[in-house]
Write a protein that holds these residues in place. Sequence first.
Motif, PDB file in Angstrom:
ATOM      1  N   ILE B  70      17.003 -40.223   1.052  1.00  0.00           N
ATOM      2  CA  ILE B  70      17.049 -41.671   0.799  1.00  0.00           C
ATOM      3  C   ILE B  70      17.166 -41.935  -0.706  1.00  0.00           C
ATOM      4  O   ILE B  70      17.885 -42.824  -1.136  1.00  0.00           O
ATOM      5  N   VAL B  71      16.451 -41.130  -1.502  1.00  0.00           N
ATOM      6  CA  VAL B  71      16.556 -41.274  -2.960  1.00  0.00           C
ATOM      7  C   VAL B  71      17.996 -40.982  -3.400  1.00  0.00           C
ATOM      8  O   VAL B  71      18.548 -41.663  -4.266  1.00  0.00           O
ATOM      9  N   ASP B  72      18.618 -39.974  -2.767  1.00  0.00           N
ATOM     10  CA  ASP B  72      19.969 -39.580  -3.165  1.00  0.00           C
ATOM     11  C   ASP B  72      21.033 -40.575  -2.737  1.00  0.00           C
ATOM     12  O   ASP B  72      21.983 -40.822  -3.452  1.00  0.00           O
ATOM     13  N   GLU B  73      20.866 -41.099  -1.540  1.00  0.00           N
ATOM     14  CA  GLU B  73      21.881 -42.033  -1.053  1.00  0.00           C
ATOM     15  C   GLU B  73      21.204 -43.261  -0.501  1.00  0.00           C
ATOM     16  O   GLU B  73      21.257 -43.526   0.700  1.00  0.00           O
ATOM     17  N   PRO B  74      20.577 -44.002  -1.362  1.00  0.00           N
ATOM     18  CA  PRO B  74      19.880 -45.193  -0.877  1.00  0.00           C
ATOM     19  C   PRO B  74      20.900 -46.204  -0.376  1.00  0.00           C
ATOM     20  O   PRO B  74      22.037 -46.232  -0.833  1.00  0.00           O
ATOM     21  N   ASP B  75      20.487 -47.021   0.568  1.00  0.00           N
ATOM     22  CA  ASP B  75      21.330 -48.149   0.962  1.00  0.00           C
ATOM     23  C   ASP B  75      21.593 -49.012  -0.268  1.00  0.00           C
ATOM     24  O   ASP B  75      20.826 -48.984  -1.228  1.00  0.00           O
ATOM     25  N   ASP B  76      22.641 -49.803  -0.200  1.00  0.00           N
ATOM     26  CA  ASP B  76      22.867 -50.763  -1.286  1.00  0.00           C
ATOM     27  C   ASP B  76      21.694 -51.738  -1.318  1.00  0.00           C
ATOM     28  O   ASP B  76      21.321 -52.264  -2.353  1.00  0.00           O
ATOM     29  N   ASP B  77      21.125 -51.930  -0.147  1.00  0.00           N
ATOM     30  CA  ASP B  77      20.034 -52.882  -0.001  1.00  0.00           C
ATOM     31  C   ASP B  77      18.709 -52.175  -0.306  1.00  0.00           C
ATOM     32  O   ASP B  77      18.296 -51.265   0.418  1.00  0.00           O
ATOM     33  N   VAL B  78      18.041 -52.574  -1.369  1.00  0.00           N
ATOM     34  CA  VAL B  78      16.784 -51.936  -1.760  1.00  0.00           C
ATOM     35  C   VAL B  78      15.745 -52.042  -0.643  1.00  0.00           C
ATOM     36  O   VAL B  78      15.037 -51.091  -0.333  1.00  0.00           O
ATOM     37  N   THR B  79      15.674 -53.211  -0.006  1.00  0.00           N
ATOM     38  CA  THR B  79      14.697 -53.424   1.062  1.00  0.00           C
ATOM     39  C   THR B  79      14.853 -52.396   2.169  1.00  0.00           C
ATOM     40  O   THR B  79      13.881 -51.803   2.641  1.00  0.00           O
ATOM     41  N   GLU B  80      16.114 -52.212   2.574  1.00  0.00           N
ATOM     42  CA  GLU B  80      16.396 -51.274   3.664  1.00  0.00           C
ATOM     43  C   GLU B  80      15.973 -49.865   3.250  1.00  0.00           C
ATOM     44  O   GLU B  80      15.336 -49.134   4.019  1.00  0.00           O
ATOM     45  N   ALA B  81      16.308 -49.481   2.027  1.00  0.00           N
ATOM     46  CA  ALA B  81      15.958 -48.145   1.531  1.00  0.00           C
ATOM     47  C   ALA B  81      14.440 -47.974   1.476  1.00  0.00           C
ATOM     48  O   ALA B  81      13.895 -46.942   1.884  1.00  0.00           O
ATOM     49  N   LEU B  82      13.743 -48.993   0.999  1.00  0.00           N
ATOM     50  CA  LEU B  82      12.279 -48.922   0.917  1.00  0.00           C
ATOM     51  C   LEU B  82      11.667 -48.814   2.305  1.00  0.00           C
ATOM     52  O   LEU B  82      10.755 -48.028   2.531  1.00  0.00           O
ATOM     53  N   GLY B  83      12.185 -49.595   3.232  1.00  0.00           N
ATOM     54  CA  GLY B  83      11.682 -49.561   4.608  1.00  0.00           C
ATOM     55  C   GLY B  83      11.813 -48.174   5.200  1.00  0.00           C
ATOM     56  O   GLY B  83      10.860 -47.631   5.762  1.00  0.00           O
ATOM     57  N   LYS B  84      12.996 -47.577   5.042  1.00  0.00           N
ATOM     58  CA  LYS B  84      13.216 -46.236   5.582  1.00  0.00           C
ATOM     59  C   LYS B  84      12.296 -45.215   4.925  1.00  0.00           C
ATOM     60  O   LYS B  84      11.771 -44.320   5.581  1.00  0.00           O
ATOM     61  N   ALA B  85      12.129 -45.323   3.613  1.00  0.00           N
ATOM     62  CA  ALA B  85      11.314 -44.345   2.887  1.00  0.00           C
ATOM     63  C   ALA B  85       9.858 -44.428   3.322  1.00  0.00           C
ATOM     64  O   ALA B  85       9.200 -43.407   3.560  1.00  0.00           O
TER      65      ALA B  85
END
Lengths: 213, 213
Positions: B70-85
């Motif tokens: 997720i750190v390497d290929e985070p979504d463009d959307d920070v929220t989505e990336a944070l949720g997944k992490a």
Amino acid sequence: MQISELVTRSGVPLATVKFYIREGMLPPGEATGARRAEYTESHLERLTLIRSLVVVAGLPLGRARRILEIVDEPDDDVTEALGKAVDALVDGDAPSDDPSDVEEIYPLASAAMAALGPEFRRPTRHLTAFAQLDDALRAAQEVGMPIGRERLQLYARHIAAIARSEVGDLPMSPGEAVRVAVLGTTLYEPVLAALRRLAHQNLTTDDHSVSGL
Amino acid sequence: MQISELVTRSGVPLATVKFYIREGMLPPGEATGARRAEYTESHLERLTLIRSLVVVAGLPLGRARRILEIVDEPDDDVTEALGKAVDALVDGDAPSDDPSDVEEIYPLASAAMAALGPEFRRPTRHLTAFAQLDDALRAAQEVGMPIGRERLQLYARHIAAIARSEVGDLPMSPGEAVRVAVLGTTLYEPVLAALRRLAHQNLTTDDHSVSGL
């Protein structure tokens, strides 16, 4: 009530109830015949407490037994009883209570305390939570995310307000206070952690943009 | 730098460094000869991040790898990336993201949310923290210590203030925000828990009697 009713009402299997009795964690029922014994509501309450500690709080049996001992024979001093009970919650041995070289052993927690209010004076005994704070601060430092003085003060202010309301609600009898404190410490911690994660999620969604706060 | 210097500066044993490379968690160095490769500062940073996740945060390897992805290929959307992490931090499978029967599956968390402020709206996806809250509330209820509405509102008010300051400090790039959020969630949680226990201890000592608050 008979043991079969105790089993039904508590939901604890017969073999487990007998195990707790053998281990001295649950008192035996009062013998009413050669093969019969009578159990009371206080047996049911005790069984609920044991299950709370072992199943809900997830404590190993040895630590649950230690807490039952404190509930059964709390110090006259509530503080002392609470300190011992919360020490018993933590993995491994409690740290030494010799406070002579505390600043050397726990430098980060000591420095943190110096920056905080009167709720956070260095404890003179029962150093478990102090050691836990030192570990946590060191872990954050090691990954290059040390907690600055301002952040720590903000944490302390809000946590102190939470703790004040919790302590204010504590029952006055030492045994009952220990029970509530142990379960409250164990069971409300994940509530607080989940609320923090939910607030993070909501605060980073688009319609709760940071600038709008 | 050569791999020997990477080992010295990171403190991570050679065999472990090679293992992370084989597993694809750490990129290989740039080949500068038949048996030589050159490593950079970014290798050192990556290694520090891996060690933070595995050793400091104590995550199993599979979960650490998921977070690195997720750190390497985070979504463009920070929220989505944070949720997944943050989902990846929790034991077991993340709960289904189908929100159609959320109130039925998580009745206690749903009822709690209804009593709280806008920071605690029910999430529409990434229900891990919501499920965690429901579990925690149920555990408290089961041992006869349900959390009342007032207590919950007090918790929420102070936790929201903490979360607001944390989110306000989050870096803007998705990859970096994920790193800080994951480590902050994992590493600051025990700081908050230790502060609460220390405040309890101090508030129950004689010279900080409850009546004096």
